[in-house]
Design a protein around this motif. Structure first.
Motif, mmCIF file in Angstrom:
data_model
loop_
_atom_site.group_PDB
_atom_site.id
_atom_site.type_symbol
_atom_site.label_atom_id
_atom_site.label_comp_id
_atom_site.label_asym_id
_atom_site.label_seq_id
_atom_site.Cartn_x
_atom_site.Cartn_y
_atom_site.Cartn_z
ATOM 1 N N PRO A 1 1.646 7.374 9.572
ATOM 2 C CA PRO A 1 1.468 6.082 8.975
ATOM 3 C C PRO A 1 1.480 4.868 9.461
ATOM 4 O O PRO A 1 1.074 3.778 9.146
ATOM 5 C CB PRO A 1 2.362 6.078 7.732
ATOM 6 C CG PRO A 1 3.429 7.124 8.024
ATOM 7 C CD PRO A 1 2.731 8.056 8.974
ATOM 8 N N ASP A 2 2.580 4.812 10.604
ATOM 9 C CA ASP A 2 2.762 3.443 11.042
ATOM 10 C C ASP A 2 1.834 3.251 12.180
ATOM 11 O O ASP A 2 1.423 1.866 12.617
ATOM 12 C CB ASP A 2 4.046 3.608 11.960
ATOM 13 C CG ASP A 2 5.221 3.828 11.070
ATOM 14 O OD1 ASP A 2 5.151 3.381 9.957
ATOM 15 O OD2 ASP A 2 6.398 4.203 11.585
ATOM 16 N N GLU A 3 0.908 3.890 12.541
ATOM 17 C CA GLU A 3 -0.309 3.818 13.243
ATOM 18 C C GLU A 3 -1.347 2.529 12.463
ATOM 19 O O GLU A 3 -2.224 2.328 13.175
ATOM 20 C CB GLU A 3 -1.230 5.015 13.687
ATOM 21 C CG GLU A 3 -0.142 5.700 14.476
ATOM 22 C CD GLU A 3 -0.720 6.274 16.191
ATOM 23 O OE1 GLU A 3 -1.967 6.037 16.040
ATOM 24 O OE2 GLU A 3 -0.048 6.389 16.801
ATOM 25 N N TYR A 4 -1.581 2.911 11.438
ATOM 26 C CA TYR A 4 -2.388 2.038 10.486
ATOM 27 C C TYR A 4 -1.880 1.058 9.584
ATOM 28 O O TYR A 4 -0.688 1.372 9.270
ATOM 29 C CB TYR A 4 -3.215 3.077 9.570
ATOM 30 C CG TYR A 4 -3.816 4.241 10.464
ATOM 31 C CD1 TYR A 4 -4.753 4.181 10.940
ATOM 32 C CD2 TYR A 4 -3.019 5.598 10.664
ATOM 33 C CE1 TYR A 4 -5.405 5.292 11.762
ATOM 34 C CE2 TYR A 4 -3.496 6.764 11.332
ATOM 35 C CZ TYR A 4 -4.715 6.532 11.950
ATOM 36 O OH TYR A 4 -5.342 7.477 12.833
ATOM 37 N N TYR A 5 -2.668 0.246 8.820
ATOM 38 C CA TYR A 5 -2.186 -0.922 8.014
ATOM 39 C C TYR A 5 -2.151 0.065 6.535
ATOM 40 O O TYR A 5 -1.539 -0.204 5.726
ATOM 41 C CB TYR A 5 -3.190 -2.017 7.773
ATOM 42 C CG TYR A 5 -3.165 -2.694 9.168
ATOM 43 C CD1 TYR A 5 -1.798 -3.468 9.787
ATOM 44 C CD2 TYR A 5 -4.276 -2.986 9.841
ATOM 45 C CE1 TYR A 5 -1.993 -3.980 11.007
ATOM 46 C CE2 TYR A 5 -4.185 -3.950 10.911
ATOM 47 C CZ TYR A 5 -3.219 -4.520 11.387
ATOM 48 O OH TYR A 5 -3.254 -5.190 12.361
ATOM 49 N N LYS B 1 -1.102 10.475 6.661
ATOM 50 C CA LYS B 1 0.029 11.153 6.206
ATOM 51 C C LYS B 1 0.930 11.281 7.547
ATOM 52 O O LYS B 1 2.107 11.065 7.424
ATOM 53 C CB LYS B 1 -0.357 12.275 5.676
ATOM 54 C CG LYS B 1 0.526 12.814 4.637
ATOM 55 C CD LYS B 1 0.076 13.943 3.819
ATOM 56 C CE LYS B 1 1.301 14.818 3.089
ATOM 57 N NZ LYS B 1 0.627 16.050 2.657
ATOM 58 N N GLU B 2 0.490 11.891 8.739
ATOM 59 C CA GLU B 2 1.011 12.252 9.793
ATOM 60 C C GLU B 2 1.562 11.015 10.552
ATOM 61 O O GLU B 2 2.880 10.913 10.820
ATOM 62 C CB GLU B 2 0.472 12.983 10.866
ATOM 63 C CG GLU B 2 0.306 14.347 10.258
ATOM 64 C CD GLU B 2 -0.983 15.307 10.800
ATOM 65 O OE1 GLU B 2 -1.379 14.675 12.077
ATOM 66 O OE2 GLU B 2 -1.202 16.431 10.427
ATOM 67 N N VAL C 1 0.854 -1.272 0.242
ATOM 68 C CA VAL C 1 -0.134 0.152 0.095
ATOM 69 C C VAL C 1 0.869 1.302 0.136
ATOM 70 O O VAL C 1 1.804 1.162 0.287
ATOM 71 C CB VAL C 1 -0.924 0.138 1.296
ATOM 72 C CG1 VAL C 1 -2.046 -1.013 1.197
ATOM 73 C CG2 VAL C 1 -0.131 0.086 2.562
ATOM 74 N N LYS C 2 0.419 2.357 -0.445
ATOM 75 C CA LYS C 2 1.046 3.696 -0.677
ATOM 76 C C LYS C 2 1.222 4.306 0.734
ATOM 77 O O LYS C 2 0.357 4.292 1.597
ATOM 78 C CB LYS C 2 0.430 4.500 -1.385
ATOM 79 C CG LYS C 2 0.713 4.323 -2.887
ATOM 80 C CD LYS C 2 0.541 5.645 -3.704
ATOM 81 C CE LYS C 2 1.063 5.571 -4.882
ATOM 82 N NZ LYS C 2 0.585 6.384 -5.923
ATOM 83 N N VAL C 3 2.464 4.722 1.170
ATOM 84 C CA VAL C 3 2.771 5.574 2.326
ATOM 85 C C VAL C 3 3.197 6.933 1.509
ATOM 86 O O VAL C 3 4.122 6.726 1.004
ATOM 87 C CB VAL C 3 3.727 5.026 3.218
ATOM 88 C CG1 VAL C 3 3.841 6.015 4.439
ATOM 89 C CG2 VAL C 3 3.668 3.606 3.699
ATOM 90 N N GLY C 4 2.439 8.080 1.710
ATOM 91 C CA GLY C 4 2.999 9.215 1.085
ATOM 92 C C GLY C 4 3.006 9.113 -0.359
ATOM 93 O O GLY C 4 2.265 8.086 -0.820
#
Ligand code: GLU
Length: 563
Positions: free
Chosen positions: A511-515, A508-509, A452-455
């Protein structure tokens, strides 16, 4: 010995006169504004995009003015002829709705009362006119050999003079009749030339329907009108044909403009009323920054067959050709979305002068746009027709369950803003093939894309276990007896309960908190059902497949991910 004796010797069997021909081919009974146009192909191969353009536009001019459009086969160049290509051209034109009112259909068929429509069957007509020209001293036999002509050309080039057979260089123009008579009796080979009275220092004024007022250099060449094989040349044949077939506007490619003075002199010499002429722009393309003519040898898009085979809808291609024909077509189309392109009135004034530029991307975008507004059932028939010829396996699939195929095509169609997925019929199968269970089963699922995309650029991978858990939950709560919005809302709640967020900013702020985001979760549903993340609208896909098949596919995916 007179010119008449010479004419009788050359054409002993010609008894008809020009007057007889005028009676045989009377004026057409049409209203004064009606145009009689024609398409006059040579049977030398496939239908060229430029020829379709010319014939389509000529056809439309005749139709919109209540006139007549006919086809004439110009087969006097026997060396270049490809057998069977004449009838093939007529068939291909028919595919595009260019159906002549009269004319050549095949080598054994024609319709209309101004025939024959195949030049090789019109010798009596040509010979009648040539016989008359010989009688009045405006045509003569020429015995020059090709070596003599080559030598003449060399001399002219050396002296920097205009090359050709004219004036003092036209050695047989004033050849004594007796000598010509005897040589022909002796069986010497000869051809017939027209005796020009023109002077290349003179200019003539001419009005072209597209190009406006032109000043042209008068013709002074004694051109060949009848070849050694007894067939006429184009210049002469078109004069007779367009005259006796009562063409009102000769529509042809601009490559004929330089020889127009010859044609005008021929018409005037015979006292035939000149037709109007419209010289169409040649279709060009930009190749490495340079403009050049579309080439039969180099460019796929030069052959109409290329568009048919690729599956561009013919109405898309026709509309594209209309945009290059008239600069105001697109504006008209925007304002008349529901009308047929046949309602557009073409005009010579709006035709471009300097070569129309061919643009494949534009063909694509117009086709996409027009195809999107087809009814699903209509499109299904079109695709089936196309596939039956070019993709028989696809055609079989469609035929086996046409309703299923039609329902797939109907995804996000028949509404105000339909989806514009397909530019050509061949685009369809690759996008929808996963809908067929056997195709789905044969997709390699060994490396399903769980990223999945991050940023903007970065990605991360969601663990198999999470995806499996999500898919299970999704199926436990499966309900498609609701609207698309409700379905999405339910799916979203499940996703959110599992740390897929719909809060873009929060993601965005941190990302590690979510899948990932809710959209990513929906992507996993697509992945399970289609084996890939991009599909037509997945809500409708599931509706069409039905619960059992959706469940089966999700379970297949869960199995693979659980290994
Ligand atoms: N046979 C000619 C060609 O193929 C026709 C030109 C015309 O339309 O007069 O170019």
């Amino acid at each position: 010995m007179t010119n008449k004796d010479l004419a009788d010797l050359i054409f002993p069997n010609i008894k008809s006169t020009i007057k007889d021909l005028e009676e045989r081919y009377p004026e057409r009974n049409l209203n004064p504004n009606a145009m009689v146009t024609r398409f006059a192909p040579s049977p030398t191969g496939f239908l060229h995009t430029g020829s379709l353009f010319t014939s389509l536009v000529s056809y439309r001019f005749a139709k919109q003015s209540g006139g007549v459009f006919y086809i004439r086969l110009e087969d006097t160049d026997t060396k270049r002829e490809i057998e069977g290509s004449g009838a093939e051209l007529v068939k291909q034109l028919k595919v595009f709705g260019v159906i002549p009112d009269e004319g050549y259909i095949s080598d054994t068929e024609e319709k209309g009362s101004y025939g024959p429509y195949k030049q090789s069957n019109r010798s009596e007509i040509y010979n009648t006119v040539i016989k008359y020209l010989i009688e009045i001293g405006r045509a003569y036999p020429c015995f020059a050999t090709s070596e003599e002509l080559a030598k003449l050309r060399e001399e002219q080039t050396a002296r920097k003079e205009i090359p050709g057979y004219y004036g003092k260089y036209a050695i047989y123009r004033d050849y004594p009749i007796d000598e010509a008579y005897n040589r022909i009796k002796n069986g010497d080979p000869y051809i017939i030339r027209f005796k020009s009275m023109g002077n290349h220092n003179n200019k003539i004024a001419f009005h072209d329907e597209i190009r406006g007022d032109l000043e042209l250099t008068e013709n002074d060449q004694d051109i060949v009108i009848l070849k050694g094989d007894g067939l006429p040349t184009y210049h002469f044949a078109h004069l007779c044909d367009d005259h006796f077939m009562h063409t009102t506007v000769v529509t042809r490619g601009e490559e004929w403009l330089p020889s127009l003075p010859i044609h005008l002199e021929l018409f005037d010499t015979l006292g035939f009323k000149r037709p109007r002429y419209a010289h169409f722009p040649v279709i060009m393309k930009v190749d490495n920054g340079v403009r050049r003519k579309l080439s039969k040898r180099k460019d796929n898009e030069a052959a109409v067959e290329f568009f048919l085979k690729s599956g561009y809808p013919k109405y898309g291609f026709i509309e594209y050709l209309l945009t290059i024909a008239n600069s105001n077509y697109e504006e008209w189309r925007d304002q008349n979305k529901d009308k047929s392109y046949n309602d557009f009135m073409l005009s010579f004034e709006k035709m471009s002068l300097d070569g129309a530029l061919f643009d494949l991307e534009k063909v694509e975008s117009i086709s996409k746009e027009r195809m999107a507004y087809r009814k699903a059932s209509v499109l299904a028939d079109e695709v089936l027709d196309w596939a039956s010829i070019y993709e028989p396996e696809f055609a079989n699939r469609i035929s086996r369950n046409k309703e299923f195929f039609t329902s797939i095509l109907n995804i996000e169609r028949e509404k105000e803003n339909p989806r514009k997925d397909y530019a050509k019929y061949s685009d369809i199968y690759p996008i929808i093939s996963f809908m067929y269970s056997d195709v789905y089963d044969s997709i390699d699922k060994s490396s399903l894309d769980l990223t999945v995309k991050v940023g903007k650029k970065d990605t991360k991978e969601v663990s198999k276990a999470v995806v499996v858990e999500f898919l299970k939950k999704y199926m436990e709560n499966y309900n498609l007896d609701v609207t698309e919005e409700e379905w999405f809302e339910n799916m979203k709640q499940i996703a959110e309960s599992m740390k897929f967020t719909s809060d873009r900013k929060a993601y965005k702020e941190n990302p590690d908190e979510y899948y990932g985001q809710v959209g990513d979760a929906a992507g996993f549903i697509r992945l399970a059902i289609a084996g890939r993340k991009s599909t037509p609208n997945i809500y409708y896909v599931q509706k069409i497949l039905g619960y059992d098949e959706v469940l089966r596919r999700v379970n297949v995916t869960i199995d693979i991910l659980s290994k």
